[in-house]
Scaffold this motif. Structure first.
Motif, PDB file in Angstrom:
ATOM      1  N   ARG A   1      -2.141   3.238  12.383  1.00 48.88           N
ATOM      2  CA  ARG A   1      -1.114   3.121  11.725  1.00 48.88           C
ATOM      3  C   ARG A   1      -0.700   1.483  11.752  1.00 48.88           C
TER       4      ARG A   1
ATOM      5  N   PHE B   1       1.495   0.440   8.788  1.00 48.49           N
ATOM      6  CA  PHE B   1       2.763   1.230   8.744  1.00 48.49           C
ATOM      7  C   PHE B   1       3.606   0.909   9.997  1.00 48.49           C
TER       8      PHE B   1
ATOM      9  N   PRO C   1       1.727  -2.899   4.282  1.00 52.93           N
ATOM     10  CA  PRO C   1       0.583  -1.997   3.961  1.00 52.93           C
ATOM     11  C   PRO C   1      -0.076  -2.110   2.268  1.00 52.93           C
ATOM     12  N   ASN C   2       0.813  -2.400   1.542  1.00 54.95           N
ATOM     13  CA  ASN C   2       0.182  -2.683  -0.048  1.00 54.95           C
ATOM     14  C   ASN C   2      -0.470  -3.544   0.101  1.00 54.95           C
TER      15      ASN C   2
ATOM     16  N   ILE D   1      -6.603  -1.273   2.556  1.00 46.92           N
ATOM     17  CA  ILE D   1      -7.245  -0.332   3.379  1.00 46.92           C
ATOM     18  C   ILE D   1      -7.049   1.161   3.055  1.00 46.92           C
TER      19      ILE D   1
ATOM     20  N   MET E   1      -6.765   5.177   3.432  1.00 48.29           N
ATOM     21  CA  MET E   1      -6.160   6.006   4.288  1.00 48.29           C
ATOM     22  C   MET E   1      -6.215   7.619   4.085  1.00 48.29           C
TER      23      MET E   1
ATOM     24  N   PHE F   1      -4.974  11.323   5.208  1.00 50.17           N
ATOM     25  CA  PHE F   1      -4.032  11.809   6.039  1.00 50.17           C
ATOM     26  C   PHE F   1      -4.568  13.290   6.546  1.00 50.17           C
TER      27      PHE F   1
ATOM     28  N   ALA G   1      -1.919  14.730   1.656  1.00 46.96           N
ATOM     29  CA  ALA G   1      -0.796  13.952   0.780  1.00 46.96           C
ATOM     30  C   ALA G   1      -1.312  13.497  -0.521  1.00 46.96           C
ATOM     31  N   LEU G   2      -2.018  14.636  -1.280  1.00 45.85           N
ATOM     32  CA  LEU G   2      -2.124  14.234  -2.784  1.00 45.85           C
ATOM     33  C   LEU G   2      -0.969  14.216  -3.600  1.00 45.85           C
ATOM     34  N   PHE G   3      -0.925  13.614  -4.702  1.00 45.03           N
ATOM     35  CA  PHE G   3       0.237  13.581  -5.325  1.00 45.03           C
ATOM     36  C   PHE G   3       0.535  15.006  -6.219  1.00 45.03           C
TER      37      PHE G   3
ATOM     38  N   PHE H   1      -5.128   6.440  -9.241  1.00 43.47           N
ATOM     39  CA  PHE H   1      -3.801   5.724  -8.780  1.00 43.47           C
ATOM     40  C   PHE H   1      -3.927   4.531  -8.340  1.00 43.47           C
ATOM     41  N   GLY H   2      -5.024   4.260  -7.281  1.00 49.43           N
ATOM     42  CA  GLY H   2      -5.028   3.209  -6.719  1.00 49.43           C
ATOM     43  C   GLY H   2      -5.616   2.002  -7.850  1.00 49.43           C
TER      44      GLY H   2
ATOM     45  N   ARG I   1      -9.820   9.444  -3.322  1.00 53.14           N
ATOM     46  CA  ARG I   1      -8.873   8.583  -3.953  1.00 53.14           C
ATOM     47  C   ARG I   1      -8.587   7.306  -2.821  1.00 53.14           C
ATOM     48  N   ALA I   2      -8.846   7.563  -1.601  1.00 53.37           N
ATOM     49  CA  ALA I   2      -8.756   6.355  -0.598  1.00 53.37           C
ATOM     50  C   ALA I   2      -9.963   5.335  -1.153  1.00 53.37           C
TER      51      ALA I   2
ATOM     52  N   PRO J   1     -10.507   2.325  -4.958  1.00 52.97           N
ATOM     53  CA  PRO J   1     -10.134   1.004  -5.093  1.00 52.97           C
ATOM     54  C   PRO J   1     -10.959   0.267  -4.032  1.00 52.97           C
TER      55      PRO J   1
END
Ligand code: ADP
Ligand code: MG
Lengths: 262, 353
Positions: free
Chosen positions: B47, B52, B72-73, B77, B79, B81, B85-87, B98-99, B146-147, B150
């Motif tokens: 983290r 974070f 973090p944004n 990087i 990440m 989990f 932690a998908l939307f 998303f990214g 997703r990670a 980008p």
């Protein structure tokens, strides 16, 4: 097994009677304006009353504004408390419950003292200022329901991890709030919104004391002065309520997300 | 200069220091695992790399740039989990996009990249699905896509397989490793499962109470644990207490059986007790073995584990496990039988705490 089911049905039947009989009675009475036969005269009289249209429209508008501003206040607050200030949760829950404990009349006198024409923030000086004050009062009244509904919806998603996932993908807080959090607590917002709407449409004390032309005071006025129209109004109010519930069901059915897990 | 460096990282929560003097240099394209028991600070270090948590001391650099104070944004990087932690409000394609959307990429580019990513995880046919319509393994692959979409500088995975069942865990970890090698992305993978770490890492950091106890390749960590903790945690090493008899000759005794070690016993002195490690697969049973590199003891249990049979025997105060490969003709030693285990002198390692 069998007898317990029978008892359950009896309980349901008694409950249904308790709700339905007065409703049927009211409806029947509302049709009796014309002597000797049933008619919708009372309804016609209500709908043609200019004051009905004005107050109804006013309260609808106030309802929508209360919902929108209430949502903008409650969702970020509940989010922030869950994410950053979990130790403050009991405090915030207590605060949001206060409007249930403190009578509306006390709250509105407090407001009038704080915001009267000779105070530091004379909101009651202008019509729009008073409207604003009324909307804030409504937000206060709906807070217990709105906060709980939203907070429950947030429990179903892992707010902290979703936020971190979004942050690591480069998102800033408006994006996180409006693209990742709001859409996932919409079910809570909607049920909160429905209750808020119901409260605002029927609320009397605040509107009367702030002297705004809302639907609640109008209902009271009609009830005190006419015979058949109040019953017609009650039935109309019921119809609106049911319509709202129906719309709520429809919206939540068409929502594309998972059914929220409690 | 290494691609990702952690220099003298410290982290305290209030009075409790959970990460101490953590140093690590990770090369570009390397796959490094943080391995350690629950609560040893793996997630906290990860983290801090993600931004974070802010270190109470030390610096983190990526590609030569100090990242320690970046949000973090701003770090670019990726990440993954443990809980996916998908939307929930977005389908697979929207999650992966998303990214890229946040970065303001043009639509055509986003579409192409999403397609490429879904191809990479073999889920192109599920682009329209919502997270709740998918299995855990599928969701975690989407989270990976997703990670990665980008093109992050570093990929971080925090126990990404812990919530999955055993079969999927193995196949997905191989998939993760294969994708990592294909993209050549610098990766830090957190796990408490030594088999997982050993099977997919270029290097492993074994963590103990907020410190890196040992950093090395899987073979180094497994074959040459440098501390008792590492020896205990990684694999099923035997830890045996031995008495030093003659430091000059590297003579020690296990129970009343003398053994000569290959590595120097010094600075231990005659009469000291030292710890030795012996891997269960190192020795073999040899009824006629005698002398310096054999131990004789009584069998206390013998367990059939599929491809191997694990036998435990008592030598002095120590219980030593050893494995034999299963074969149709093999008769495992019976409980109570006396057996002799032969190994080479180099198999017995001295563990210094
Ligand atoms: N936000 C926090 N506040 C206080 N203590 C924390 C916090 N996060 C982690 N810890 C403590 O730090 C230690 C290391 O935690 P963690 O990094 O999550 O371990 P691991 O991932 O190896 O299981 C634990 O003892 C945990 O209780
Ligand atoms: Mg952890």
């Amino acid at each position: 097994m069998k007898s317990s089911r029978l008892l359950a049905w009896i309980a349901i039947a008694i409950g249904a009677l308790y709700f339905i009989v007065p409703l049927i009675g009211t409806f029947e009475f509302s049709l009796r304006m014309r002597r000797g036969e049933y008619s919708f005269d009372a309804y016609q009289s209500v709908f043609s009353d200019l004051q009905f249209r004005a107050t109804f429209g006013y309260s609808m508008l106030m309802g929508f504004l209360t919902i929108i501003f209430g949502m903008l206040l409650v969702v970020p607050t509940a989010y922030w408390v869950r994410l950053r200030l979990p130790q403050l949760r009991p405090v915030v829950e207590f605060l949001t419950l206060l409007p249930l404990v403190i009578p509306a009349i006390v709250i509105v006198f407090g407001y009038l003292r704080l915001y009267n024409s000779s105070s530091w923030l004379p909101l009651t000086n202008s019509t729009n200022g008073t409207n604003l004050l009324l909307m804030f009062s409504y937000m206060t009244l709906s807070l217990p329901y709105m906060y709980r509904a939203v907070d429950t919806a947030m429990r179903a998603i892992d707010v902290a991890t979703l936020t971190e996932a979004a942050e690591s993908l480069g998102a800033k807080w408006p994006t996180i709030m409006f693209r990742c959090i709001f859409p996932n607590v919409m079910s809570g917002v909607l049920s909160g919104a429905f209750i808020t709407f119901a409260i605002v449409m029927g609320e009397f004390t605040m509107a009367a004391l702030l002297n705004r032309p809302a639907f609640g005071p109008y209902l009271q006025l009609v009830g005190a002065n006419k015979a058949y129209e109040p019953s017609a109004l009650a039935i109309i109010a019921f119809a609106i309520t049911w319509l709202s519930i129906g719309l709520l069901q429809l919206v939540s059915r068409f929502q594309k997300t998972a059914p929220a897990k409690a | 200069m290494s691609f990702l460096t952690l220099s003298n990282i410290q982290k305290s929560f209030g009075p409790v220091q959970v990460v101490k003097d953590f140093d690590m240099a990770i090369e570009k394209g390397e796959f490094v695992s943080f391995l350690g028991p629950s609560g040893c600070g793996k997630t906290t270090v990860l983290r801090m790399i993600a931004g974070f948590e802010t270190p109470t001391g030390g610096t983190i650099t990526v590609a030569g740039r100090d990242q320690t104070s970046l949000k973090p944004n701003q770090r670019n990087i990726g990440m993954v989990f443990q809980a996916y932690a998908l939307f929930p409000n977005m389908n697979v394609a929207e999650n992966v996009a998303f990214g890229l959307k946040v970065a303001g990429k043009p639509k055509a580019e986003i579409d192409a990249r999403v397609k490429e990513m879904l191809g990479l995880i073999h889920l192109g046919h599920l682009a329209e699905r919502y997270p709740y319509q998918m299995s855990g393994g599928q969701q975690q692959r989407v989270a990976l896509a997703r990670a990665l979409a980008p093109k992050p500088q570093v990929l971080l995975l925090d126990e990404p397989l812990s919530a999955l069942d055993a079969k999927i865990r193995v196949s997905l970890r191989e998939e993760i490793r294969q994708i990592q090698q294909q993209l050549g992305i610098t990766t830090v993978f957190v796990t408490h499962d030594q088999e997982e770490a050993l099977s997919i890492s270029d290097r492993i950091v074994v963590m103990n109470a907020g410190r890196a106890d040992q950093i090395g390749t899987p073979a180094e960590i497994y074959n040459r644990p440098s501390t008792r903790f590492v020896a205990n945690f990684v694999g099923t090493l035997n830890l045996i207490d031995a008495k030093v008899i003659d430091p000059g000759e590297n003579r020690i005794a296990i129970g009343d059986q003398g053994v000569t070690l290959r590595e120097p016993v010094a600075p231990a002195k005659a009469g000291d007790t030292i710890s030795l490690a012996l891997r269960p697969e190192a020795g073999s049973i040899a009824p006629d073995a005698k002398g310096e590199t054999a131990l004789t003891g009584e069998v206390v249990s013998s367990n059939f584990l599929g491809s191997v049979i694990r036998t435990r025997m008592k030598v002095g105060e120590s219980v030593i496990s050893f494995d034999m490969f299963n074969s149709p003709g093999l008769v495992p030693p019976a409980v109570g039988e006396t057996v002799t285990l032969r190994f080479t002198a180099g198999d017995l390692l001295i563990i210094r705490d």
